[in-house]
Write an enzyme that holds these catalytic residues in place. Structure first.
Site, mmCIF file in Angstrom:
data_model
loop_
_atom_site.group_PDB
_atom_site.id
_atom_site.type_symbol
_atom_site.label_atom_id
_atom_site.label_comp_id
_atom_site.label_asym_id
_atom_site.label_seq_id
_atom_site.Cartn_x
_atom_site.Cartn_y
_atom_site.Cartn_z
ATOM 1 N N GLN A 99 0.786 -1.238 0.106
ATOM 2 C CA GLN A 99 -0.112 -0.102 -0.075
ATOM 3 C C GLN A 99 0.946 1.300 0.079
ATOM 4 O O GLN A 99 1.908 1.246 0.431
ATOM 5 C CB GLN A 99 -0.882 -0.021 1.071
ATOM 6 N N HIS B 16 0.234 5.751 0.684
ATOM 7 C CA HIS B 16 -0.848 6.933 1.013
ATOM 8 C C HIS B 16 -0.703 8.131 0.207
ATOM 9 O O HIS B 16 0.403 8.658 -0.075
ATOM 10 C CB HIS B 16 -0.844 7.157 2.587
ATOM 11 N N GLU C 137 3.357 8.191 8.361
ATOM 12 C CA GLU C 137 3.450 7.303 9.551
ATOM 13 C C GLU C 137 4.699 6.975 9.874
ATOM 14 O O GLU C 137 5.448 6.987 9.111
ATOM 15 C CB GLU C 137 2.410 6.142 9.306
ATOM 16 N N HIS D 150 4.776 0.478 0.640
ATOM 17 C CA HIS D 150 5.046 -0.696 1.698
ATOM 18 C C HIS D 150 4.175 -1.486 1.878
ATOM 19 O O HIS D 150 3.122 -1.571 1.789
ATOM 20 C CB HIS D 150 5.199 0.173 2.868
ATOM 21 N N ARG E 57 -4.030 0.619 -2.465
ATOM 22 C CA ARG E 57 -3.494 -0.785 -2.316
ATOM 23 C C ARG E 57 -2.754 -1.257 -3.634
ATOM 24 O O ARG E 57 -3.430 -0.918 -4.725
ATOM 25 C CB ARG E 57 -4.444 -1.916 -1.744
#
EC number: 5.3.1.8
Length: 411
Positions: free
Chosen positions: A99, A101, A136, A266, A285
């Site tokens: 996935q 972001h 993140e 990642h 994804r």
């Protein structure tokens, strides 16, 4: 100040022991427990507990009841009436999906576009469930393995050559002839759009070549080969198995971390970690999952710039008992604190006087949090909510050893 009970998310890839052990519950748990959420996300909020340990209301409700006291005007002015981050314990026994972001601009545009198209926010085919980005940090609590970021193409050429598979020669030529981000984009795009009939032959052939290479011993890519075989067994016709050959295969020891910015492809493979992210649910994804995959949208957000593990590692500084992980993300800063109730190896107390909403998630032992003439105690598997309006606090070990993770907004 409030003691928080986290929300357990029972995804299939989760562990039956890690989160239950942290919470002091019997193992194995009845179902896989993948994540323990400490935050105020609309999809799941931590619960504020009373003095008897009973839930009184959710953290999201607590914040919305008095946003200025909970968040402070500085946070509200920058991020609106929302806690900017989400803090989790993540426990993976199996690989998560491949996935990435979006950036803030991509998320805002994609959210508006899907709204205009009339796609429900909770629809399975929805890509953008909110208009925010999702940088993140994952901080290892146990040995932790991941795929993250596109590897130096020269190393990928070496790996593909070691596999010595004629069926890979056309793809090897693509990256060998253009060993840069453009070559990576071309090869990844080719692999992720291969027809299923081609994947049905190519993925097993790559797996067989990996088995033969591993059996011969002496490969410089042992970890990559093991991951390829594990993913191939679980997803025998998935282009994500091929994509794993392009990514850094990373091993973290406890205390080591990764920072994943927008566009970083990642997949977390195995281990227990603390994860903190901007408070968003936007995931695009690329494989290793039965969930919705939108290839054109994924390709729009991916960053194909090669990176090393060192470039993905947050800056680390130590201030007394606090180990601080610094990143460019404006929504959060994460730190790890070890306290020693005996005072022999680590300090037994630490004081926090910084404003802004904070969460202290306890993963071992117990802590007492004292402020304004009040003391609350949180045990392993619980957390403490500190609102912006709360007084300065002193945190003390309430057991021989205590470990907690501190999330705050880097004001």
């Amino acid at each position: 100040m409030r003691v928080l009970a986290g929300l357990v998310r029972p995804y299939a890839w989760g562990s039956r022991t890690a989160i239950a052990t942290i919470r002091g519950l019997p193992t194995p748990s009845a179902h896989p427990e993948a994540e323990l959420w400490f935050g105020a996300h609309p999809a799941g909020q931590a619960q504020c507990l009373d003095a008897q340990g009973h839930p009184v209301r959710g953290l999201l409700d607590e914040i919305e009841a008095d946003p200025a006291a909970a968040l402070g005007t500085t946070v509200i002015d920058e991020f609106g009436v929302r806690l900017p981050y989400l803090l989790k314990v993540l426990a993976a026994d199996e690989a998560l999906s491949l996935q990435a972001h979006p950036s803030s601009e991509q998320a805002a545009e994609g959210f508006a576009r899907e709204d205009a198209a009339g796609i429900r926010v909770d629809a399975p085919e929805r890509n953008y469930r909110d208009p925010w980005h999702k940088p993140e940090v994952v901080l290892a609590m146990t040995p932790f393995d991941a795929l993250a970021g596109f590897r130096d193409p020269a190393r990928t050429v070496e790996l593909l050559r070691e596999l010595s598979l004629p069926a890979l020669d056309p793809y090897l030529g693509m990256i060998a002839g253009q060993p840069d981000s453009a070559g990576l984009r071309a090869l990844f795009t080719t692999w992720i759009t291969l027809p299923e009939a081609v994947l049905a032959d190519l993925v097993p052939a790559v797996i067989d070549a990996a088995v033969a290479l591993a059996a011969g011993g002496g490969s410089q890519f042992d970890a990559e080969l093991r991951t390829l075989l594990e993913l191939g067994e679980a997803y025998p016709r998935d282009p994500g198995v091929l994509a794993s050959l392009l990514l850094n295969r990373i091993h973290l020891e406890p205390g080591e971390a990764l920072y994943l910015a927008a566009g970083n492809l990642h997949a977390y493979l195995q281990g227990t970690a603390i994860e903190i992210m901007a408070n968003s649910d936007n995931v695009l994804r690329g494989g290793l999952t039965p969930k919705h995959i939108d290839v054109p949208e994924l390709l729009r957000v991916l960053d194909f710039t090669p990176v090393s593990q060192a470039e993905l590692s947050p800056a680390v500084s130590v201030l007394g008992a606090e180990r601080i992980y610094t990143t460019p993300a404006p929504e959060f800063r994460l730190s790890r604190v070890e306290l020693d109730g005996t005072g022999m190896h680590h300090p037994s107390t630490i004081s926090f006087d910084m404003p802004g909403p904070q969460i202290l998630a306890v993963t071992a032992g117990r802590i007492d949090v004292r402020g304004g003439g009040e003391t609350i105690t949180a045990a392993s598997g619980q957390a403490v909510w500190l609102a912006d309006a709360d007084p300065d606090v002193i945190v003390a070990a309430a057991s021989s050893k205590a470990t907690f993770y501190r999330a705050r907004v880097p004001l």
